[in-house]
Write a protein that holds these residues in place. Structure first.
Motif, PDB file in Angstrom:
ATOM      1  N   ASN A 208       0.819  -1.210   0.000  1.00 13.05           N
ATOM      2  CA  ASN A 208       0.000   0.000   0.000  1.00 13.05           C
ATOM      3  C   ASN A 208       0.854   1.262   0.000  1.00 13.05           C
ATOM      4  N   ILE A 211       1.551   2.096  -3.556  1.00 10.39           N
ATOM      5  CA  ILE A 211       0.351   2.637  -4.211  1.00 10.39           C
ATOM      6  C   ILE A 211       0.176   4.108  -3.841  1.00 10.39           C
ATOM      7  N   TYR A 212       0.328   4.436  -2.565  1.00 13.84           N
ATOM      8  CA  TYR A 212       0.218   5.831  -2.141  1.00 13.84           C
ATOM      9  C   TYR A 212       1.338   6.683  -2.736  1.00 13.84           C
ATOM     10  N   ALA A 215       0.543   7.612  -6.241  1.00 11.97           N
ATOM     11  CA  ALA A 215      -0.491   8.647  -6.284  1.00 11.97           C
ATOM     12  C   ALA A 215       0.067  10.004  -5.867  1.00 11.97           C
ATOM     13  N   LEU A 246      -5.434  12.516  -2.474  1.00 12.33           N
ATOM     14  CA  LEU A 246      -5.320  11.058  -2.429  1.00 12.33           C
ATOM     15  C   LEU A 246      -6.617  10.372  -2.014  1.00 12.33           C
ATOM     16  N   THR A 249      -7.553   7.261  -4.056  1.00 11.51           N
ATOM     17  CA  THR A 249      -6.604   6.171  -3.815  1.00 11.51           C
ATOM     18  C   THR A 249      -6.794   5.580  -2.428  1.00 11.51           C
ATOM     19  N   PHE A 252      -9.747   3.385  -2.475  1.00 12.23           N
ATOM     20  CA  PHE A 252      -9.438   2.124  -3.161  1.00 12.23           C
ATOM     21  C   PHE A 252      -8.708   1.161  -2.226  1.00 12.23           C
ATOM     22  N   THR A 253      -7.694   1.641  -1.520  1.00 14.54           N
ATOM     23  CA  THR A 253      -6.936   0.765  -0.623  1.00 14.54           C
ATOM     24  C   THR A 253      -7.788   0.293   0.550  1.00 14.54           C
TER      25      THR A 253
END
Length: 334
Positions: A208, A211-212, A215, A246, A249, A252-253
């Motif tokens: 994660n 992913i962050y 973004a 964010l 995002t 989503f997580t």
């Protein structure tokens, strides 16, 4: 007038300025050959041929098992005799709603999901914020973040089982070092759930984080420059610029982590050892995935296990619906 002059008059060109005689039937198209027909068929059929493998595999390994499981949930089916089926309707679902073990598994799934998801995403957001700045060896740190995700579930759980061991475990050694009594992590209610959650946190925080980080790198630098000119500190920039940008995002997580927590299976199974399928001696960390496995493969009641599987599927649909509503509201507010 002679016949020759008449023939010349009939075959003579039209007078200049006059309209040319229209050809009967319009312009003729060239005859269709097998090559042109094959070309037209290729243009129409090729896209379907390219995506056909996905739908074939999805139908064989996704849709058919889902429908077959739903059909089995309406029957009494035993693992020892798969050919013998008895129609029971919704009795399997009724028995689930009346079972204390089902509600215990649902509660454990929720608590372990909260304990593992909230710290995991908060840590991932903070680590991504640190990695977003220029650091020495940034590539090394990003690879290091992804290393736990690449580790197998069995290897990670084995290490954490040794760390949380009652006698000789490093966690209890540290607790004893600071004057706290050791904890029987596998047998206690909250201790076992915390231990299982720590495995999930360790494995998925780095995933994660990346992913962050991706973004964050897509956020325009002009926003940070404007905030800095207004006198905003880095913490204020993080709160008022990074986090709002964010939101999709983060949503989503949250949804993906919630789905993963609902399907949690490998970590508690291996952590529990001999009683892993039951989630401990008192079912203190038995999740829905473990409860389904215990009913289907240990007890052999495939009909009830199928009902548990469809109950999990309905829960995931509810999570997806909540995600869609929240995402729609965020788009309206944005």
């Amino acid at each position: 007038m002679s016949d020759t002059s008449t023939e010349n008059a009939e075959t003579a060109s039209p007078v200049k300025g006059g309209a040319a005689p229209a050809a009967s039937g319009g312009p003729r198209r060239p005859p269709s050959t097998w090559r042109s027909r094959l070309y037209r068929w290729d243009l129409k059929a090729s896209p379907y041929a390219y995506i056909a493998p996905f739908f074939l595999f999805f139908g064989a390994f996704g849709l058919f098992p889902l429908l077959y499981t739903g059909w089995s949930s309406l029957h009494k089916v035993q693992l020892a005799d798969l050919n013998s089926r008895t129609w029971v309707g919704l009795d399997n679902y009724t028995n689930l709603l009346q079972s204390d073990f089902f509600w215990n598994a649902l509660k454990n799934t929720f608590t372990i999901g909260v304990i593992s998801t909230v710290p995991q995403l908060l840590m991932a957001l903070g680590l991504a914020h640190l990695l977003n700045y220029k650091l020495r060896g940034s590539t090394f740190w990003r690879v290091a973040m992804l290393a736990p995700y690449a580790t197998s579930v069995a290897a990670a759980t084995l290490v954490f089982t040794l760390l949380f061991a009652w006698d000789g475990g490093m966690i209890n050694w540290l607790l004893d070092f600071v004057g706290i009594d050791p904890v029987n992590w596998r047998e206690s209610q909250w201790g076992s759930q915390f231990a299982v959650s720590s495995i999930v946190i360790w494995r998925w925080t780095g995933y994660n984080t990346l992913i962050y980080l991706a973004a964050m790198q897509a956020v325009p630098h002009d926003l940070y420059e404007s905030a800095a000119l207004d006198g905003a500190s880095r913490w204020q920039q993080f709160r008022h610029v990074t986090v709002p940008m964010l939101r999709p995002t983060i949503l989503f997580t949250v949804v993906v982590s919630t789905i993963g927590a609902t399907q949690l299976f490998g970590e508690p199974l291996l952590f529990g050892g001999a009683s892993g399928s039951k989630g401990g001696a008192d079912h203190q960390f038995q999740t829905l995935g473990l409860y389904m496995y215990d009913q289907g493969w240990m007890i052999g009641n495939l009909g009830k296990a199928s009902a548990i599987a469809w109950s999990m599927f309905v829960i995931l649909l509810l999570i997806a619906a909540v995600n869609m509503l929240i995402a729609r509201r965020l788009r309206k507010n944005g």
